[in-house]
Design an enzyme around this catalytic site. Structure first.
Site, short mmCIF file in Angstrom:
data_model
loop_
_atom_site.label_atom_id
_atom_site.label_comp_id
_atom_site.label_asym_id
_atom_site.label_seq_id
_atom_site.Cartn_x
_atom_site.Cartn_y
_atom_site.Cartn_z
CB ALA A 173 -3.72 13.31 3.98
N GLY A 214 -4.64 0.56 4.04
CA GLY A 214 -4.97 -0.80 4.45
C GLY A 214 -4.87 -1.72 3.27
CB CYS A 255 -0.81 -5.26 -1.19
SG CYS A 255 -1.62 -6.53 -2.18
N1 LIG Z 1 -4.92 -8.64 -3.92
C1 LIG Z 1 -4.15 -7.84 -4.62
O1 LIG Z 1 -4.54 -6.73 -4.97
C2 LIG Z 1 -2.77 -8.26 -5.04
C3 LIG Z 1 -2.11 -7.55 -6.04
C4 LIG Z 1 -0.81 -7.93 -6.41
C5 LIG Z 1 -0.20 -9.01 -5.79
N2 LIG Z 1 -0.86 -9.67 -4.82
C6 LIG Z 1 -0.20 -10.84 -4.23
O2 LIG Z 1 -0.71 -11.99 -4.91
C7 LIG Z 1 -0.85 -13.08 -4.00
C8 LIG Z 1 -2.30 -13.55 -3.98
O3 LIG Z 1 -3.09 -12.51 -3.45
P1 LIG Z 1 -4.69 -12.57 -3.51
O4 LIG Z 1 -5.18 -11.30 -2.94
O5 LIG Z 1 -5.12 -12.98 -4.86
O6 LIG Z 1 -4.95 -13.77 -2.48
P2 LIG Z 1 -6.32 -14.49 -2.09
O7 LIG Z 1 -6.21 -14.88 -0.68
O8 LIG Z 1 -7.48 -13.69 -2.57
O9 LIG Z 1 -6.30 -15.83 -2.99
C9 LIG Z 1 -5.39 -16.87 -2.83
C10 LIG Z 1 -6.09 -18.18 -3.25
O10 LIG Z 1 -5.13 -19.22 -3.30
C11 LIG Z 1 -5.77 -20.43 -2.87
N3 LIG Z 1 -4.73 -21.41 -2.52
C12 LIG Z 1 -3.92 -21.45 -1.43
N4 LIG Z 1 -3.08 -22.49 -1.51
C13 LIG Z 1 -3.33 -23.13 -2.68
C14 LIG Z 1 -2.76 -24.26 -3.34
N5 LIG Z 1 -1.73 -24.93 -2.82
N6 LIG Z 1 -3.29 -24.64 -4.51
C15 LIG Z 1 -4.32 -23.96 -5.06
N7 LIG Z 1 -4.88 -22.86 -4.49
C16 LIG Z 1 -4.38 -22.45 -3.32
C17 LIG Z 1 -6.65 -19.97 -1.73
O11 LIG Z 1 -7.67 -20.90 -1.46
C18 LIG Z 1 -7.17 -18.63 -2.29
O12 LIG Z 1 -8.39 -18.82 -3.01
C19 LIG Z 1 -0.30 -12.59 -2.68
O13 LIG Z 1 1.05 -12.90 -2.60
C20 LIG Z 1 -0.48 -11.08 -2.77
O14 LIG Z 1 0.43 -10.39 -1.97
C21 LIG Z 1 -2.13 -9.36 -4.43
O1 LIG Z 2 -3.21 8.53 -1.98
C1 LIG Z 2 -3.59 7.47 -1.43
C2 LIG Z 2 -3.72 6.25 -2.12
C3 LIG Z 2 -4.12 5.12 -1.42
N1 LIG Z 2 -4.39 5.19 -0.09
C4 LIG Z 2 -4.77 3.96 0.64
O2 LIG Z 2 -3.82 2.96 0.35
C5 LIG Z 2 -4.42 1.67 0.42
C6 LIG Z 2 -4.07 0.86 -0.80
O3 LIG Z 2 -4.69 1.40 -1.94
P1 LIG Z 2 -4.40 0.87 -3.42
O4 LIG Z 2 -2.97 0.88 -3.67
O5 LIG Z 2 -5.27 1.62 -4.35
O6 LIG Z 2 -4.98 -0.63 -3.32
P2 LIG Z 2 -4.40 -2.10 -3.45
O7 LIG Z 2 -5.42 -2.88 -4.19
O8 LIG Z 2 -3.97 -2.55 -2.10
O9 LIG Z 2 -3.12 -2.02 -4.43
C7 LIG Z 2 -1.78 -1.94 -3.95
O10 LIG Z 2 -1.28 -3.20 -3.59
C8 LIG Z 2 -1.34 -4.19 -4.66
C9 LIG Z 2 -0.89 -5.51 -4.08
O11 LIG Z 2 0.49 -5.64 -3.98
C10 LIG Z 2 -0.44 -3.71 -5.81
O12 LIG Z 2 -0.49 -4.67 -6.85
C11 LIG Z 2 -0.93 -2.35 -6.29
O13 LIG Z 2 -0.07 -1.88 -7.32
C12 LIG Z 2 -0.92 -1.38 -5.11
O14 LIG Z 2 -1.44 -0.10 -5.50
C13 LIG Z 2 -5.92 1.92 0.60
O15 LIG Z 2 -6.27 1.72 1.95
C14 LIG Z 2 -6.09 3.37 0.21
O16 LIG Z 2 -7.17 3.97 0.88
C15 LIG Z 2 -4.26 6.39 0.59
O17 LIG Z 2 -4.49 6.45 1.80
N2 LIG Z 2 -3.86 7.50 -0.11
#
Ligand SMILES: NC(=O)c1ccc[n+]([C@@H]2O[C@H](COP(=O)([O-])OP(=O)(O)OC[C@H]3O[C@@H](n4cnc5c(N)ncnc54)[C@H](O)[C@@H]3O)[C@@H](O)[C@H]2O)c1
Ligand SMILES: O=c1ccn([C@@H]2O[C@H](COP(=O)(O)OP(=O)(O)O[C@H]3O[C@H](CO)[C@@H](O)[C@H](O)[C@H]3O)[C@@H](O)[C@H]2O)c(=O)[nH]1
Length: 440
Positions: free
Chosen positions: A258, A263, A266
């Site tokens: 909790a 935030g 994702c």
């Molecule tokens: N951040 C995470 O933890 C996480 C984890 C799993 C999945 N995802 C997913 O993966 C995707 C990317 O997330 P992120 O956090 O890496 O995003 P990000 O915003 O950090 O990076 C995206 C990058 O793509 C570039 N970009 C945009 N349009 C482009 C184009 N046409 N050609 C080349 N580059 C281009 C941007 O300039 C930017 O640097 C999202 O769909 C997100 O939901 C994110």
């Molecule tokens: O018990 C918990 C666990 C997490 N959080 C909050 O949940 C948010 C997300 O945390 P976490 O999942 O660790 O971070 P992300 O990097 O956003 O990763 C999530 O989102 C990614 C983008 O899709 C996925 O790839 C991952 O599997 C998924 O865990 C944060 O604000 C944490 O503080 C809580 O409040 N309670």
């Protein structure tokens, strides 16, 4: 294998670097020249533990390159990963303009067979739209190169991204043809040496799997937050309840903490996008609507406690705040609860001085030159002249502070802890008035 990764954000750069680290020849493309410049100068544009070393090692080994040249990128990799952002549109749906721009570019410049692998989180049906975009570009230049479209959602967590990519729990591959599946097996072989981790399915199921995973995890958090709020009214302790239920293997230990709300880039966006997908199909996703509403309220829970203690009008009050990033080990503040909490404290007239080990530059960018928000170089500095301490992110360096000094420095010896970092009994012993989330 020759690989192109489109997008050098958290997902693209981590994927590209880790794929190079196992011997592939990886070219990373970004439209943002500033990011490419940082990478070419030997840095990385994000804070992600362990990533800089891998990037440097592979650049030095000649396996990892960066470019802004879209044509060069489309011609480099047999496998073309799309890892660009999919931010929420105004209605909460995922904005696909970057994904489709990346797809069009591949279609415009590819000169041989390509496997286009979508790693971005995208709504069900995007695979078809990517295919159509490439077909249209090929038709426009009367080219007939074969290609496959694969869905390969990414599950890495920020702050642990390198480890998550190198040692994934599972690798989801949504694909319809054997050629692409074989290539994906070869590509991911080095990441599943101990056991088979690849689950092959159709593209639509793979796309939905990503949303299902995030929505399930977000649901657990909102559920626990709601119970925590109830526990407060019942004189129960959510930490003990967490331990009590987590020990049931059907429930398990993860994502039951909790706090002041989830935030990041994702959970908030993906829950909204899935709700939107439901609406488009005439399915009101009742549980997810509640998950989202509960989280919005939870982000203000700490401020509610501040108000209950210091009154509605906080003008003249000054608060020290620890933690701005949406979670520890990242500088990411996308949808971070701190943004809502700081904004609400300022709106109510308070002044705030904040400390975060890595996210303060990002906070300065977000809040601009807000005169009532200042930043401290060290955690203890925020306590000077503060009425109370508010903890929003559970950075490791906050785990064992000098409580006596905190008590001496604060004007009112009050701590609001949005991440339940401390034991209420310890806080009572040192004479600190302590407000956690769902703690007795
Ligand atoms: N951040 C995470 O933890 C996480 C984890 C799993 C999945 N995802 C997913 O993966 C995707 C990317 O997330 P992120 O956090 O890496 O995003 P990000 O915003 O950090 O990076 C995206 C990058 O793509 C570039 N970009 C945009 N349009 C482009 C184009 N046409 N050609 C080349 N580059 C281009 C941007 O300039 C930017 O640097 C999202 O769909 C997100 O939901 C994110
Ligand atoms: O018990 C918990 C666990 C997490 N959080 C909050 O949940 C948010 C997300 O945390 P976490 O999942 O660790 O971070 P992300 O990097 O956003 O990763 C999530 O989102 C990614 C983008 O899709 C996925 O790839 C991952 O599997 C998924 O865990 C944060 O604000 C944490 O503080 C809580 O409040 N309670």
């Amino acid at each position: 294998m020759k690989i192109t990764v489109v997008g050098t954000g958290y997902v693209g750069l981590v994927s590209g670097a880790c794929l190079a680290d196992v011997g592939n020849d990886v070219l990373c493309l970004d439209v943002d020249p500033a990011k490419i410049r940082i990478l070419e100068d030997g840095g990385i544009p994000i804070h992600e533990p362990g990533l800089l070393e891998i990037v440097r090692r592979n650049v030095d080994a000649g396996r990892l390159f960066f470019t802004t040249d879209a044509e060069y990128a489309a011609r480099h990799g047999t496998v073309q990963f799309i890892a660009v952002g999919t931010p929420p549109d105004e209605d909460g749906s995922a904005d696909l303009k970057y994904v489709l721009a990346a797809a069009r570019n591949i279609g415009k410049h590819m000169d041989d067979y390509r496997v286009v692998v979508n790693k971005s989180t995208v709504p069900v049906g995007t695979g078809d739209r990517v295919r159509e975009a490439i077909v249209a570009e090929l038709a426009a230049r009367e080219a007939g190169f074969p290609f496959s479209v694969v869905s390969n959602p990414e599950f890495l967590k920020e702050g642990a991204a390198v480890d998550d990519f190198m040692r994934p729990d599972r690798i989801i591959v949504g694909a319809g043809d054997e050629r692409a599946i074989d290539l994906m097996r070869e590509l991911y072989g080095p990441f599943q040496r101990n056991r088979e981790k690849m689950l092959v399915m159709d593209v639509r199921s793979a796309e939905l799997t990503k949303y299902a995973a995030n929505a399930m995890l977000a649901t657990r958090i909102s559920f626990m937050n709601e119970l925590a709020n109830l526990a407060e009214t019942l004189g129960a302790d959510i930490e003990l309840v967490r331990q009590g239920i987590g020990s049931d293997p059907r429930i398990g230990w993860h994502f039951l903490y909790a706090g002041c709300g989830y935030g990041g880039s994702c959970f908030p966006k993906d829950v909204k996008a899935l709700i939107n997908t439901g609406n488009e199909r005439g399915h009101d996703l009742l549980i997810l609507n509640a998950v989202e509403a509960a989280n919005e309220a939870q982000k203000l829970r700490l401020v509610d406690k501040v108000v209950a203690r210091f009154g509605e009008d906080l003008s003249g009050r000054h608060f020290g705040l620890w933690g701005l990033a949406f979670k520890p080990n990242t500088d990411d503040m996308r949808d971070a609860p701190s943004r809502i909490i700081v904004a609400e404290l300022l709106r109510r007239g308070a002044t705030v001085v904040a400390y975060d080990p890595v996210a303060m530059d990002e906070a300065r960018r977000i809040f601009g030159d807000e005169p009532r928000l200042a930043y401290a170089e060290r955690p203890m500095e925020v306590l000077e002249g503060a009425d109370a301490l508010i903890i929003v992110t559970e950075w490791k360096e906050f785990r064992s502070p000098d409580f006596i000094r905190i008590k001496q420095m604060l004007r009112h010896a009050v701590v609001f802890d949005g991440r339940n970092m401390y034991e209420p009994s310890v806080m009572a012993r040192v004479g600190l008035e302590y407000y956690g989330i769902g703690r007795r």
